[in-house]
Design an enzyme around this catalytic site. Structure first.
Site, PDB file in Angstrom:
ATOM      1  N   HIS A  91       0.862  -1.193   0.000  1.00 58.35           N
ATOM      2  CA  HIS A  91       0.000   0.000   0.000  1.00 58.35           C
ATOM      3  C   HIS A  91       0.889   1.231   0.000  1.00 58.35           C
ATOM      4  O   HIS A  91       1.957   1.239   0.627  1.00 58.35           O
ATOM      5  CB  HIS A  91      -0.895   0.015   1.244  1.00 58.35           C
ATOM      6  N   ASP A 108      -7.918  -5.251  -0.190  1.00 59.67           N
ATOM      7  CA  ASP A 108      -8.375  -6.148  -1.260  1.00 59.67           C
ATOM      8  C   ASP A 108      -8.093  -7.612  -0.988  1.00 59.67           C
ATOM      9  O   ASP A 108      -8.559  -8.477  -1.729  1.00 59.67           O
ATOM     10  CB  ASP A 108      -7.736  -5.730  -2.592  1.00 59.67           C
TER      11      ASP A 108
HETATM   12  C1  SDX Z   1      -6.260  -0.083  -3.051  1.00 58.01           C
HETATM   13  O1  SDX Z   1      -4.436   4.389  -2.220  1.00 58.01           O
HETATM   14  C2  SDX Z   1      -5.382   3.811  -1.635  1.00 58.01           C
HETATM   15  O2  SDX Z   1      -5.818   4.208  -0.535  1.00 58.01           O
HETATM   16  C3  SDX Z   1      -5.963   2.624  -2.352  1.00 58.01           C
HETATM   17  C4  SDX Z   1      -6.992   1.821  -1.582  1.00 58.01           C
HETATM   18  C5  SDX Z   1      -8.268   2.606  -1.365  1.00 58.01           C
HETATM   19  O3  SDX Z   1      -8.984   2.301  -0.398  1.00 58.01           O
HETATM   20  O4  SDX Z   1      -8.591   3.445  -2.225  1.00 58.01           O
HETATM   21  O5  SDX Z   1      -6.459   1.448  -0.324  1.00 58.01           O
HETATM   22  C6  SDX Z   1      -7.411   0.568  -2.350  1.00 58.01           C
HETATM   23  O6  SDX Z   1      -6.012   0.215  -4.182  1.00 58.01           O
HETATM   24  C7  SDX Z   1      -5.404  -1.056  -2.288  1.00 58.01           C
HETATM   25  C8  SDX Z   1      -4.201  -1.574  -3.128  1.00 58.01           C
HETATM   26  C9  SDX Z   1      -4.698  -2.676  -4.054  1.00 58.01           C
HETATM   27  N1  SDX Z   1      -3.611  -3.055  -5.002  1.00 58.01           N
HETATM   28  C10 SDX Z   1      -2.950  -4.188  -4.882  1.00 58.01           C
HETATM   29  O7  SDX Z   1      -3.113  -5.004  -3.979  1.00 58.01           O
HETATM   30  C11 SDX Z   1      -1.952  -4.436  -6.014  1.00 58.01           C
HETATM   31  C12 SDX Z   1      -0.617  -4.904  -5.424  1.00 58.01           C
HETATM   32  N2  SDX Z   1      -0.006  -3.825  -4.701  1.00 58.01           N
HETATM   33  C13 SDX Z   1       1.027  -3.061  -5.359  1.00 58.01           C
HETATM   34  O8  SDX Z   1       0.824  -2.876  -6.727  1.00 58.01           O
HETATM   35  C14 SDX Z   1       1.450  -1.820  -4.585  1.00 58.01           C
HETATM   36  O9  SDX Z   1       1.660  -2.194  -3.301  1.00 58.01           O
HETATM   37  C15 SDX Z   1       0.571  -0.594  -4.615  1.00 58.01           C
HETATM   38  C16 SDX Z   1       0.209  -0.175  -5.993  1.00 58.01           C
HETATM   39  C17 SDX Z   1      -0.667  -0.815  -3.825  1.00 58.01           C
HETATM   40  C18 SDX Z   1       1.380   0.541  -3.960  1.00 58.01           C
HETATM   41  O10 SDX Z   1       2.485   0.701  -4.737  1.00 58.01           O
HETATM   42  P1  SDX Z   1       3.593   1.837  -4.473  1.00 58.01           P
HETATM   43  O11 SDX Z   1       3.312   2.599  -3.242  1.00 58.01           O
HETATM   44  O12 SDX Z   1       3.763   2.599  -5.741  1.00 58.01           O
HETATM   45  O13 SDX Z   1       4.840   0.954  -4.165  1.00 58.01           O
HETATM   46  P2  SDX Z   1       5.910   0.506  -5.234  1.00 58.01           P
HETATM   47  O14 SDX Z   1       5.225  -0.178  -6.398  1.00 58.01           O
HETATM   48  O15 SDX Z   1       6.802   1.677  -5.509  1.00 58.01           O
HETATM   49  O16 SDX Z   1       6.710  -0.633  -4.443  1.00 58.01           O
HETATM   50  C19 SDX Z   1       7.659  -0.286  -3.440  1.00 58.01           C
HETATM   51  C20 SDX Z   1       8.458  -1.556  -3.226  1.00 58.01           C
HETATM   52  C21 SDX Z   1       8.959  -2.136  -4.551  1.00 58.01           C
HETATM   53  O17 SDX Z   1      10.108  -2.899  -4.235  1.00 58.01           O
HETATM   54  P3  SDX Z   1      11.569  -2.272  -4.629  1.00 58.01           P
HETATM   55  O18 SDX Z   1      11.513  -2.035  -6.146  1.00 58.01           O
HETATM   56  O19 SDX Z   1      11.674  -0.983  -3.831  1.00 58.01           O
HETATM   57  O20 SDX Z   1      12.534  -3.350  -4.232  1.00 58.01           O
HETATM   58  O21 SDX Z   1       7.609  -2.569  -2.655  1.00 58.01           O
HETATM   59  C22 SDX Z   1       7.449  -3.630  -3.579  1.00 58.01           C
HETATM   60  C23 SDX Z   1       7.848  -3.109  -4.940  1.00 58.01           C
HETATM   61  O22 SDX Z   1       8.319  -4.164  -5.763  1.00 58.01           O
HETATM   62  N3  SDX Z   1       6.049  -4.014  -3.576  1.00 58.01           N
HETATM   63  C24 SDX Z   1       5.587  -5.243  -3.739  1.00 58.01           C
HETATM   64  C25 SDX Z   1       4.188  -5.145  -3.654  1.00 58.01           C
HETATM   65  N4  SDX Z   1       3.847  -3.876  -3.450  1.00 58.01           N
HETATM   66  C26 SDX Z   1       4.996  -3.170  -3.406  1.00 58.01           C
HETATM   67  N5  SDX Z   1       6.243  -6.417  -3.962  1.00 58.01           N
HETATM   68  C27 SDX Z   1       5.456  -7.516  -4.088  1.00 58.01           C
HETATM   69  N6  SDX Z   1       4.086  -7.485  -4.015  1.00 58.01           N
HETATM   70  C28 SDX Z   1       3.443  -6.336  -3.792  1.00 58.01           C
HETATM   71  N7  SDX Z   1       2.119  -6.329  -3.715  1.00 58.01           N
END
Ligand code: SDX
Length: 378
Positions: A261, A315
């Protein structure tokens, strides 16, 4: 004017001053208008919570009764919208059907009387009332059946589940569903809410604002994740396969749906409540293997990615609850949208009060003063 450095995804950049909800990502706290989400999930219901979010205060008994009556009265949709939906392909995704029909509402209601509080209230009531009807209507039509009319003797959650299944739901299931709507109603400036605000800032009509937000919510990185979680649990298939699946995903830098998140760096407080709801549902009707796979998945992710602040988000367990309520997987995100209409409307109304059109700037990294090359010389 304060100038900020470019931040990918506007991470950490305030886009509004808002009093609607508050998230503390380090401590896993979520408040709607200052009330903890745990309190509202336990004591309130979705329509009362929507009133709180949109008008800022819990309604008096008379205000709540009047609001509930208004929403009941406006649940029906124009037959032309139903006829339009009959032309949608059955194979179309329900989020695309919802985005199209939400925009179509704008064809029927006077546009842009945004300085008229009565118009604002009518738009709020119509959208809260009609979005569930349109989601349920497409579900029945894509199965080749006529949609059923809303039932004025049923409350918000019961009526939606009735329109979706043509049967009155089990009271416990309806209560669980209503709590899910409350949990999904609002979450500060997430992507779809920001999309709603940007669209609202041009002073277009509220139906176009909702259509923008629905389109944004549909993406798998946002509201579409709940549908992906079930597909992932099915792909994993057994508790024994969880660890190999996670290790392979991490090795391939694959995002694991339902985890991580932008703000929460601990378990999403909504996921905590949804897990409790899932457990109550399963106690009632029996556990299935996906619940145990989900528990093992959460445990392994915490072991492998907890140090990076990656934990279960809203989710992750919502899909298990909806699946147990017999809701088709591709309706999970439309149900997220039904709930989030409350938050989108709250921010739309708050934005109008202090509106300034969104127009950010950029760091230009392109070239200058290049010459045009005629096609014959390329
Ligand atoms: C919702 O914003 C909100 O409030 C949204 C929400 C709402 O109520 O409106 O809460 C609802 O959208 C919840 C999120 C649902 N999405 C998912 O579950 C999809 C999977 N999650 C990721 O795509 C991610 O965590 C996000 C999109 C939710 C957040 O992404 P960020 O903040 O842009 O983080 P990032 O992609 O820059 O990742 C930071 C690091 C990375 O590693 P490094 O490159 O630094 O080594 O964390 C890792 C990412 O690879 N990472 C994950 C991960 N999420 C982040 N690695 C594996 N699995 C994951 N799910």
């Amino acid at each position: 004017m304060k100038v900020c450095e470019y931040q990918p995804g506007l991470e950490g950049i305030p886009a509004a001053r808002s009093a609607i909800s508050y998230v503390n990502g380090a401590e896993g706290i979520l408040e709607y208008r200052g009330i903890r989400i745990e309190e509202l999930a336990t004591h309130s219901n979705f329509l009362e919570t929507a009133y709180l979010l949109i008008w800022g205060q819990l309604p008096s008994p008379a205000e709540l009764e009047s609001f509930q009556q208004e929403v009941r009265y406006h649940r029906r949709i124009k037959y032309r919208i139903r006829d339009m939906m009959k032309c949608f392909p059955e194979s179309g995704h329900p989020m695309d059907a919802l985005q199209a029909s939400a925009a179509a509402l704008g064809l029927f209601y006077s546009r842009r009387a945004l300085d008229n509080p009565e118009y604002i209230r009518e738009a709020v009531v119509r959208l809260l009332a009609k979005i569930p009807t349109m989601v349920a209507a497409f579900q029945l039509m894509r199965k080749g059946n006529d949609p059923v009319q809303p039932r004025d003797d049923l409350d918000y959650a019961n009526n939606f589940l009735y329109m979706l299944t043509e049967r009155e739901p089990d009271p416990f299931a309806a209560r669980v569903f209503d709590v899910c709507l409350t949990l999904h109603a609002e979450h500060t400036i997430n992507a779809s809410t920001f999309s709603a605000m940007v669209t609202a800032s041009t002073l277009t009509d509220p139906y176009a604002v909702m259509a923008s937000a629905v389109g944004t919510l549909a993406g798998p990185l946002h509201g579409g994740a709940n549908e992906e979680v079930i597909a992932m649990l099915e792909e994993i298939g057994s508790v024994e396969n969880v660890r190999p699946y996670v290790e392979s995903a991490i090795e391939n830098k694959q995002k694991i749906m339902g985890f991580g998140h932008r703000v929460y760096k601990v378990k999403d407080p909504r996921a905590v409540i949804l897990q409790e709801l899932a457990e109550k549902l399963f106690e009632n009707v029996g556990y299935d293997q996906y619940y145990f796979i989900a528990l093992e998945l959460e445990r392994v992710i915490e072991e492998k990615l907890g140090h990076k602040g990656i934990y279960a988000n809203v989710d992750f367990y919502s899909g298990l609850v909806y699946r147990h309520l017999g809701i088709p997987t591709d309706l999970f995100t439309p149900i997220f949208a039904i709930a989030r209409v409350a938050g989108w409307l709250a921010h739309w109304k708050e934005q109008l009060a202090v509106n300034r059109i969104f127009r950010p700037t950029q760091d230009y990294v392109g070239e200058h003063n290049r010459s045009y090359v005629p096609i014959e010389k390329r």
